[in-house]
Design an enzyme around this catalytic site. Structure first.
Site, short mmCIF file in Angstrom:
data_model
loop_
_atom_site.label_atom_id
_atom_site.label_comp_id
_atom_site.label_asym_id
_atom_site.label_seq_id
_atom_site.Cartn_x
_atom_site.Cartn_y
_atom_site.Cartn_z
N HIS A 16 51.00 -58.54 3.54
CA HIS A 16 49.76 -57.76 2.75
C HIS A 16 49.97 -56.39 2.86
CE1 HIS A 16 48.27 -58.93 6.62
NE2 HIS A 16 47.48 -57.99 6.60
N HIS B 179 46.76 -53.13 2.97
CA HIS B 179 45.32 -52.63 3.17
C HIS B 179 45.17 -51.14 2.58
CE1 HIS B 179 44.23 -55.83 6.16
NE2 HIS B 179 45.59 -55.72 6.48
N ASP C 145 34.28 -35.37 -2.34
CA ASP C 145 33.78 -34.26 -3.34
C ASP C 145 33.76 -33.03 -2.74
OD1 ASP C 145 32.39 -32.92 -5.32
OD2 ASP C 145 30.75 -34.21 -5.34
N ASP D 151 37.26 -54.96 -0.77
CA ASP D 151 36.10 -55.48 0.13
C ASP D 151 34.99 -54.55 -0.07
OD1 ASP D 151 37.39 -57.24 1.78
OD2 ASP D 151 38.77 -56.00 2.57
N TYR E 161 38.63 -60.21 9.03
CA TYR E 161 39.01 -58.90 9.50
C TYR E 161 38.03 -57.97 9.86
CZ TYR E 161 44.33 -57.86 8.57
OH TYR E 161 45.43 -57.66 8.75
N TYR F 145 38.46 -42.90 -15.32
CA TYR F 145 37.82 -41.66 -14.95
C TYR F 145 38.92 -40.65 -15.40
CZ TYR F 145 34.79 -44.35 -11.74
OH TYR F 145 34.04 -45.26 -11.21
N HIS G 113 51.17 -54.23 5.93
CA HIS G 113 51.02 -55.04 7.08
C HIS G 113 52.08 -56.36 7.16
CE1 HIS G 113 48.18 -56.95 10.41
NE2 HIS G 113 49.49 -56.91 10.74
#
Ligand code: CU
Length: 650
Positions: free
Chosen positions: A449, A451, A458, A314, A398, A588, A609
């Site tokens: 599902h 999320h 940082d 998303d 959502y 990374y 969920h």
């Protein structure tokens, strides 16, 4: 009461290097791009963000210093040169300096796709509804009026169907019936139909029809006017601060109760806190240089072909920051509110301003600390107050609320509020598969599902050079020091390299992670620190070699620590639509030293969920988040100086 910052600062009066992108900067940037001759008149914009200046520029900035502003535009140019030359990608990534008027670069790399935006959505609906095979599939379900059909789009990432050219810009669409414009379409899924829309060619490249399923019988109306009755015993609750709030605001900079920070909105990272510091007895001590969402993924576990491929990112695929709601006083926010507007670019290059996109206010949060001395029969109690900085985003069906909380005892918390409408399937009686998709209403099921959110933290804890320890509590073996088998201890392990620092939660050992500054000791001779307290929080259930786990690699672990790199901001990488994966943290985290250097902590958390009937027809808020807590950062309880709220509280 509310006050708002409606932003339209001219470019020449930008007050700070991290000031959010202004309307005039977007206009200027679009003009530079259009005048460059490097893009056609069919250009479509996805997003714009400030390319943040280097840390030392920000840290040494004093008001009045010259400010150089670089913007980054992502978008699609359907007839770009590269496209004509045979490469099928038409997305672009442009950087330009609005202070000097200079176009710095336009990158078009093969396969990279700009995030989806408003025009993709409009085109996808138009193309789907015009397709003869799709129309036939809808008619098979007894629907003749296509205006009654709601089309939802889903990223075209993941497995590719026959006839679909993955180098084109692809979106999948699914369909629902709305009896009128105000209906809740999710009550009536037109189950079985998936259109694979090729936006590059403007056609449906492949249509799946898995057969007709009867429409569920009930409507899913949730608005007040459609309820049979409303509660009548709810008395008004007003929050007033007659003398105003306790914070001060200067542009997008905020000070509150010894805290100071700046706020902004990033199209792919949402709400961002910058330069979060605490004024400790006159010394401004830095804690976080930047903190925000770095990506998120919503993988579906259901093997039903309507859902098995869904795993939208998303943040980087849908540009969550561009989907911020305009918040309303008394509805979204209660009390003495300060709002901030945000500016973004609409698909045609015009400026789109979301008024009141960020809400800030103080909240009473119960008891901060208390003790009754049973010997002297005296009680001291203080009330806790927190500063709330929040935004709400609508991503398709959502809603996500992102709430940062700052507390008077040095705690920092993020809380995500998940609400809106769950994904749905129509299911025939007797064909239910509750392990994969529990029933939430008659003949309406909702697939299992997750999320999963990844936050990039940082840390600059009293300076840039920090280190991270994993702290586990363990039982002590029986022996002379532990004759009864009752002893336990907290064991700290230094995480020395990025590879070592791919970690998971361990509730059985009360695991936490502690960021310290080895160069600054507190009065007890211990490095100052802040610990990350995770909740019981899942990682991916999808297999490690699955396309989901490769595209959303950040969700394979709860914790990652990397060496700071200003270009490493997205947890799943950059330009993620239709990417094969392997980017972001998977790239990374390659083994660099993270001991006594500028470190970045990434935390993946969320919810799994398993939908409930109570989640229908609109889901009550479910919560996910974590807390950052000082550990020896302060000399003692930093909230001893909070005054009693009234006489009699001491
Ligand atoms: Cu959910």
């Amino acid at each position: 009461m509310a006050s708002a910052i409606h932003e339209n600062t001219p470019q020449d009066s930008i007050p700070h290097p991290l000031h959010p992108v202004t309307q005039s900067e977007i206009e200027q940037g679009v003009a530079i791009l259009k005048e460059s001759g490097r893009l056609t008149d069919r250009v479509t914009f996805s997003s714009v963000n400030l390319v943040e200046p280097a840390k030392d520029v920000v840290k040494t900035f004093t008001p009045g210093d010259p400010i150089s502003r670089v913007l980054r535009f992502l978008g699609v140019d359907e007839h770009s040169d590269e496209h004509a030359n045979g490469s099928q990608t038409a997305s672009f990534d442009a950087r330009l300096n609005v202070s000097s008027g200079e176009l710095l670069e336009i990158r078009r790399s093969a396969g990279a796709q700009a995030p989806y935006g408003g025009r993709d959505f409009i085109q996808a609906i138009k193309i789907t509804k015009a397709d003869a095979a799709w129309q036939q599939a809808v008619r098979k379900r007894g629907i003749e009026d296509f205006d009654q059909v709601q089309i939802d789009m889903w990223p075209g990432s993941g497995p590719v169907a026959d006839g679909v050219d993955a180098t084109h810009r692809i979106i999948r669409t699914i369909a629902f019936l709305r009896e009128d414009k105000t209906d809740n379409g999710y009550a009536r899924p037109l189950h079985g139909i998936i259109a694979h829309v090729d936006l590059t060619q403007g056609r449906v490249a492949h249509l799946e029809d898995h057969g007709v399923t009867t429409l569920p019988p009930e409507s899913g109306r949730y608005e007040a006017a459609k309820q049979t009755s409303l509660r009548t015993d709810l008395q008004p609750l007003a929050i007033t601060q007659l003398e105003g709030p306790s914070f001060t605001v200067d542009g997008y900079g905020v000070e509150w109760q010894k805290w100071s920070f700046r706020v902004s909105m990033h199209p792919q990272h949402g709400l961002v806190l910058h330069d979060l510091c605490y004024n400790d007895a006159g010394e401004k001590r830095s804690i976080l240089y930047r903190a925000s969402l770095a990506d998120m993924v919503v993988p579906y576990g259901d093997s039903d072909p309507m859902h098995s491929w869904k795993h939208v990112l998303d943040a980087s695929e849908a540009s969550i920051g561009n989907l911020a709601n305009s918040l309303k006083l008394g509805c979204d926010c209660l009390g003495e509110i300060r709002y901030f507007d945000i500016n973004t670019v609409a698909y045609d290059g015009s400026v789109y301003t979301v008024e009141n996109a960020i809400c800030m206010h103080e909240e009473d949060y119960g008891v901060l600390w208390k003790h009754t001395d049973i010997h002297s029969l005296t009680t001291e109690v203080r009330r806790s107050r927190r500063l709330v900085i929040s935004s709400f985003f609508t991503v398709g069906n959502y809603e996500y609320g992102f709430f940062w909380y700052l507390y008077m005892d040095g705690n920092i918390q993020i809380e995500i509020k998940l609400t809106g409408i769950v994904g749905v399937s129509a299911v025939e009686t007797g064909a239910e598969r509750p392990e994969f998709a529990p029933l939430i209403a008659p003949n309406l099921a909702s697939p299992i599902h997750q999320h999963l959110f990844c936050f990039r933290l940082d840390f600059d804890l009293d300076g840039e050079n920090n280190a991270v320890y994993e702290v586990d509590v363990e039982s002590v073996p029986r022996g002379p020091d532990n004759p009864h088998g009752t002893q336990f201890r907290a064991k700290s392990t230094l995480l020395r390299s990025e590879t070592e620092a791919r970690r998971n939660i361990a509730p059985q050992s009360s695991r936490s992670w502690k960021v310290v500054n080895p160069h600054r000791l507190n009065r007890l001779g211990v490095p100052v620190g802040y610990k990350l307290v995770a909740s019981a929080t899942p990682t991916l259930f999808a297999h490690e070699d699955s396309y989901v786990a490769q595209r959303a690699g950040f969700a394979q672990h709860n914790l990652w620590v990397t060496a700071f790199d200003p270009d490493e901001l997205g947890a799943a990488g950059d330009m993620t639509p239709q990417s094969a994966g392997g980017g972001g943290l998977l790239a990374y985290s390659r083994g660099r030293n993270i001991e006594n250097t500028d470190v970045v902590v990434w935390h993946t958390f969320g919810v799994t969920h398993i939908p409930r009937p109570e989640d229908w027809p609109v889901m009550p808020v479910e919560y996910a988040g974590f807390t950052l807590m000082p550990v020896g950062f302060f000399e003692r309880n930093p909230a001893l100086d909070v005054p009693p709220s009234k006489s009699g509280c001491q």
